[in-house]
Design a protein around this motif. Structure first.
Motif, PDB file in Angstrom:
ATOM      1  N   ALA A  91      31.672  38.979  44.903  1.00  0.00           N
ATOM      2  CA  ALA A  91      32.971  39.597  45.132  1.00  0.00           C
ATOM      3  C   ALA A  91      34.030  39.036  44.194  1.00  0.00           C
ATOM      4  O   ALA A  91      34.897  39.757  43.697  1.00  0.00           O
ATOM      5  CB  ALA A  91      33.392  39.399  46.589  1.00  0.00           C
ATOM      6  N   LYS A  92      33.950  37.720  43.918  1.00  0.00           N
ATOM      7  CA  LYS A  92      34.956  37.091  43.062  1.00  0.00           C
ATOM      8  C   LYS A  92      34.966  37.700  41.672  1.00  0.00           C
ATOM      9  O   LYS A  92      36.037  38.012  41.122  1.00  0.00           O
ATOM     10  CB  LYS A  92      34.686  35.591  42.978  1.00  0.00           C
ATOM     11  N   HIS A  93      33.769  37.881  41.091  1.00  0.00           N
ATOM     12  CA  HIS A  93      33.688  38.461  39.754  1.00  0.00           C
ATOM     13  C   HIS A  93      34.206  39.899  39.748  1.00  0.00           C
ATOM     14  O   HIS A  93      34.891  40.318  38.801  1.00  0.00           O
ATOM     15  CB  HIS A  93      32.246  38.420  39.249  1.00  0.00           C
ATOM     16  N   ALA A  94      33.907  40.657  40.783  1.00  0.00           N
ATOM     17  CA  ALA A  94      34.349  42.050  40.860  1.00  0.00           C
ATOM     18  C   ALA A  94      35.864  42.137  40.978  1.00  0.00           C
ATOM     19  O   ALA A  94      36.505  42.984  40.346  1.00  0.00           O
ATOM     20  CB  ALA A  94      33.686  42.747  42.040  1.00  0.00           C
ATOM     21  N   ILE A  95      36.455  41.262  41.787  1.00  0.00           N
ATOM     22  CA  ILE A  95      37.914  41.278  41.965  1.00  0.00           C
ATOM     23  C   ILE A  95      38.618  40.864  40.678  1.00  0.00           C
ATOM     24  O   ILE A  95      39.632  41.461  40.285  1.00  0.00           O
ATOM     25  CB  ILE A  95      38.315  40.365  43.137  1.00  0.00           C
ATOM     26  N   LEU A  96      38.087  39.857  40.000  1.00  0.00           N
ATOM     27  CA  LEU A  96      38.687  39.430  38.737  1.00  0.00           C
ATOM     28  C   LEU A  96      38.580  40.536  37.684  1.00  0.00           C
ATOM     29  O   LEU A  96      39.511  40.740  36.889  1.00  0.00           O
ATOM     30  CB  LEU A  96      38.011  38.155  38.242  1.00  0.00           C
ATOM     31  N   ALA A  97      37.445  41.231  37.665  1.00  0.00           N
ATOM     32  CA  ALA A  97      37.291  42.345  36.727  1.00  0.00           C
ATOM     33  C   ALA A  97      38.285  43.459  37.038  1.00  0.00           C
ATOM     34  O   ALA A  97      38.888  44.055  36.129  1.00  0.00           O
ATOM     35  CB  ALA A  97      35.858  42.886  36.778  1.00  0.00           C
ATOM     36  N   ALA A  98      38.485  43.742  38.331  1.00  0.00           N
ATOM     37  CA  ALA A  98      39.455  44.764  38.735  1.00  0.00           C
ATOM     38  C   ALA A  98      40.877  44.345  38.370  1.00  0.00           C
ATOM     39  O   ALA A  98      41.696  45.173  37.952  1.00  0.00           O
ATOM     40  CB  ALA A  98      39.344  45.027  40.235  1.00  0.00           C
ATOM     41  N   LEU A  99      41.187  43.067  38.528  1.00  0.00           N
ATOM     42  CA  LEU A  99      42.509  42.563  38.159  1.00  0.00           C
ATOM     43  C   LEU A  99      42.738  42.704  36.658  1.00  0.00           C
ATOM     44  O   LEU A  99      43.837  43.072  36.219  1.00  0.00           O
ATOM     45  CB  LEU A  99      42.650  41.104  38.584  1.00  0.00           C
ATOM     46  N   ARG A 100      41.707  42.422  35.873  1.00  0.00           N
ATOM     47  CA  ARG A 100      41.818  42.586  34.426  1.00  0.00           C
ATOM     48  C   ARG A 100      42.126  44.034  34.064  1.00  0.00           C
ATOM     49  O   ARG A 100      43.007  44.316  33.246  1.00  0.00           O
ATOM     50  CB  ARG A 100      40.510  42.152  33.764  1.00  0.00           C
ATOM     51  N   VAL A 101      41.430  44.960  34.695  1.00  0.00           N
ATOM     52  CA  VAL A 101      41.652  46.384  34.439  1.00  0.00           C
ATOM     53  C   VAL A 101      43.077  46.776  34.815  1.00  0.00           C
ATOM     54  O   VAL A 101      43.771  47.475  34.060  1.00  0.00           O
ATOM     55  CB  VAL A 101      40.632  47.227  35.225  1.00  0.00           C
TER      56      VAL A 101
END
Length: 756
Positions: free
Chosen positions: A243-253
């Motif tokens: 989940a952490k990697h997915a949230i960070l990727a979404a934040l980057r987007v």
């Protein structure tokens, strides 16, 4: 024979989808061309000609083509500020406007073409986005047709054509969809960045969106991007590992998308702000705290049609609601149409039966992630990928995305919603009009409905009943057709094109005469004084932008109206107009009010002139004219025929021409144009001279000030004055100027040649 899977996803194909998009655009263009009356009256009649924001848009056609606004508006100023900060956020519209004018070389034709293109391009944009989101061609075409005929566009039409141009709305929501379904590679920096078509489209879209929708549409896109990020957090919190990697990727987007939009917003507005810093003036037009609530979404109006479609009961309901309920204004444009309403109900039903964890992601092992990675960088321990490519999985994703987005829009932008309260606390009342998010809500609702119908069709097919499948498709076609026709208003949007054409051509002819008389580059002072942009609002029958008619219909003259409020030149125009005695014009009080709007949303209007357009009935006006208590009206029975420019003056003009004019001083004569020639329209009697002497103390000073500034023409819009005020004003000017002076045969516009 091998059966094809009719419910399988149809990949995008330029060979098939581009022709379909062209066909859809042509259908929308022809449908609206007929519905708005252009097939009957032609394109030379302006669709809307009311003196409100439409005049500003018509003037913008010339501004975008000739680029001479700086030189010919606000004539005292040779280095003019254009409009307000919001007008700088219309870069795409300016290009489209210039293109339409270059094709037509006619202001009204160009604006009519641009209006028709709003419907066609919006529908085509919706079709393309629906196809990219994985709807099949049948449902994407139906959705594009419905969205292209949005009641919102019919309601806004030319008056708010910067909002009617909603062709980037689907594109903005597509960015949200890509963020929501991101597999971790979307907008990820690296060597393979430009190999992903989504990244290229995103960069282009984020550059175009800030230049569309006069600041509102970029704001709404950023809101839905933030909403998408919130949905991803909720989804990932239920997904466990990775989940952490997915949230960070979404934040980057999110940061990349919003950052690029903000960057191009700043680029668009910065030249204006820099010029404003050195020249002064107002950054934005006047807004009030009340507007934050007054122009928010009203859920009722999303269900209430704009027109009654000839149904008496429905007409009475609409009329009673508009009259008796509060906060009914431009938010009447929120109506979603039949399919839009069904889509909204579909979203609400979905939310009531599905937990927020719907559409959760799936994970794959590290080795498998590295195998299909486009880059050589080490992959994270867990990578987010799209849910299995099944029809049901895609249905769940679309349903959850649309339903949650619609819900957030309702929570934040309805009357009393979170955004209006937040803006109130932060004192950001310049951005109001939150009802305008309804065009985004409509697309989400159409997407939700088409997604549901597509899944339902798959269910019917799986049951293996071909007859039921045909019946189902027939019902869908009937629903879409009925809804599309119902979205075309039968009342409200259609206007009197014949009257518009007559008024447009009359104004053009009158201004053309002025150009011939004054010569190229002459400056014309305009009465009454009215602030720009957005003065005190409607005064009698003159709207905020009626004075732009001069600029709109001329190519060589320079005009006083259009000077930005708060500049030194604007202050001079206001003070000069106030030299005219208020007993004649009744307009000095308006000048004083122009820069003193109350923050409560109400203006002090006790001193504003009453009369035409102010609620005074014709009987009251007649009684007032005959009232013996008014000293100014004494003896005016003999002067009733002196209203210059009216048709009733024809007989008196002939009489004066036959000999009466020779026995009367030129200063007592009133003139008009007949077939391009100056003729005497009437002769003033002796009884009014003493009254004018007392009431026009400042007229001579006014003319000296105007002439001293270099103005050689005086343009008067009579709609701002009562009949009595106009009569005295024209007489006073005639007496001070002396000799033949030109007055229009148009009831609304008057002109004096101020040259010696």
């Amino acid at each position: 024979m091998k059966k094809t899977n009719r419910t399988a996803p149809e990949s995008w194909s330029f060979r098939i989808d581009l022709p379909l998009a062209f066909i859809l655009g042509a259908v929308l263009y022809l449908t609206v061309y007929i519905a708005l009356g252009f097939a009957k009256y032609g394109m030379t009649a302006p669709y809307f000609y009311a003196g409100v924001d439409d005049f500003s848009e018509y003037a913008g056609v010339l501004d975008d083509t000739y680029h001479d606004w700086d030189e010919r508006v606000g004539a005292l100023n040779t280095d003019h500020i254009i409009g307000s900060a919001a007008t700088r956020l219309l870069g795409v519209e300016r290009v489209v406007t210039a293109f339409c004018y270059l094709l037509t070389h006619h202001v009204a034709k160009a604006m009519n073409l641009r209006l028709l293109l709003c419907f066609a391009l919006t529908g085509v944009s919706a079709f393309v986005v629906l196809r990219v989101i994985s709807l099949r061609r049948f449902y994407a075409f139906a959705g594009g047709l419905l969205y292209g005929l949005a009641p919102y566009i019919f309601y806004r039409h030319v008056e708010h054509i910067c909002l009617s141009a909603a062709y980037f709305v689907p594109l903005g929501l597509l960015l949200c969809w890509w963020a929501y379904t991101s597999d971790g590679t979307y907008l990820k920096p690296g060597k393979g960045f430009f190999r992903d078509p989504r990244n290229i489209v995103t960069l282009i879209a984020c550059a175009l969106i800030p230049n569309n929708g006069v600041g509102y549409y970029p704001f709404f896109v950023c809101f839905f991007l933030a909403t998408t990020f919130f949905l991803i957090i909720l989804r990932e919190c239920r997904s466990g590992e990775g989940a952490k990697h997915a949230i960070l990727a979404a934040l980057r987007v999110l940061l990349i998308q919003v950052g690029i939009i903000a960057l191009f917003l700043i680029i668009a507005v910065m030249p204006y702000l820099l010029q404003l810093r050195t020249m002064g003036g107002n950054v934005l037009t006047s807004r009030e705290y009340w507007d934050l609530e007054g122009y928010s979404l009203k859920i009722t109006l999303m269900f209430l049609p704009i027109s009654s479609h000839g149904i008496p009961v429905l007409g009475e309901i609409i009329k009673d609601y508009y009259v008796n309920m509060p906060l009914v204004n431009e938010n009447a444009s929120e109506y979603l149409g039949i399919c839009g309403i069904l889509g909204l109900l579909t979203c609400m039903c979905y939310l009531m039966r599905v937990p927020m964890g719907a559409g959760r992601r799936e994970t794959v092992p590290v080795a498998e992630a590295e195998k299909d990675s486009e880059t050589k960088k080490a992959a994270p321990k867990k990578r987010v990928v799209q849910a299995a490519g099944t029809e049901d999985a895609m249905y769940e994703k679309i349903a959850h995305f649309t339903s949650a987005s619609v819900l957030m829009g309702l929570l934040f932008f309805t009357v009393g919603g979170a955004v209006s309260f937040l803006f109130f606390v932060l004192k950001l009342y310049y951005l109001r009009g939150f009802n305008r998010i309804s065009i985004y809500m409509l697309f989400l609702c159409i997407l939700a409905l088409m997604n549901f119908l597509q899944k339902w069709e798959g269910t019917v097919l799986r049951k293996g009943n071909a007859r039921k499948h045909k019946v189902f498709l027939g019902c869908v076609c009937a629903l879409v057709l009925v809804s599309a026709l119902e979205q075309i208003p039968t009342t409200g949007a259609p206007v009197n094109l014949t009257a518009n054409k007559t008024a447009y051509e009359s104004d053009a002819s009158f201004v053309g005469q002025m150009e011939k008389i004054l010569g190229e580059g002459a400056m014309v002072y305009q009465l009454p004084y009215h602030g720009y942009p957005e003065g005190v609002g409607k005064v009698n029958d003159m709207e905020n932008y009626h004075l732009l008619a001069g600029y709109m219909h001329s190519k060589t003259l320079r005009w006083s109206f259009g000077e930005i409020k708060g500049t030194e030149e604007d202050e001079w125009c206001m003070k000069t107009a106030s030299l005219l005695d208020p007993a004649i014009t009744g307009y000095a009080s308006v000048s004083q009010l122009t820069h003193s709007r109350e923050s409560t949303g109400e203006m002090i209007v006790e001193n504003l002139p009453s009369g035409k357009g102010s609620g005074e009935s014709e009987e009251d006006a007649d009684a007032d004219r005959k009232d013996g208590d008014s000293e100014e009206d004494t003896g005016d029975d003999a002067d009733a025929d002196d209203d210059a420019g009216s048709d009733e003056n024809a007989d008196s003009a002939d009489a004066a021409k036959d000999g009466d004019a020779d026995e009367t001083d030129d200063a007592d004569q009133i003139y008009m144009i007949v077939d391009g020639r100056i003729t005497v329209a009437g002769t003033a009697g002796e009884e009014w001279k003493e009254e004018v002497d007392d009431a026009t103390a400042g007229t001579r000073e006014f003319l000296e000030e105007v002439r001293g500034a270099g103005f050689t023409g005086l343009y008067i819009d009579s709609r701002a004055y009562t009949e009595r005020q106009l009569r005295y004003l024209l007489r006073a000017l005639n007496r001070e100027l002396g000799g033949p002076r030109l007055i229009s045969n148009n009831r609304n516009l008057y002109f004096y040649d101020l040259r010696p």
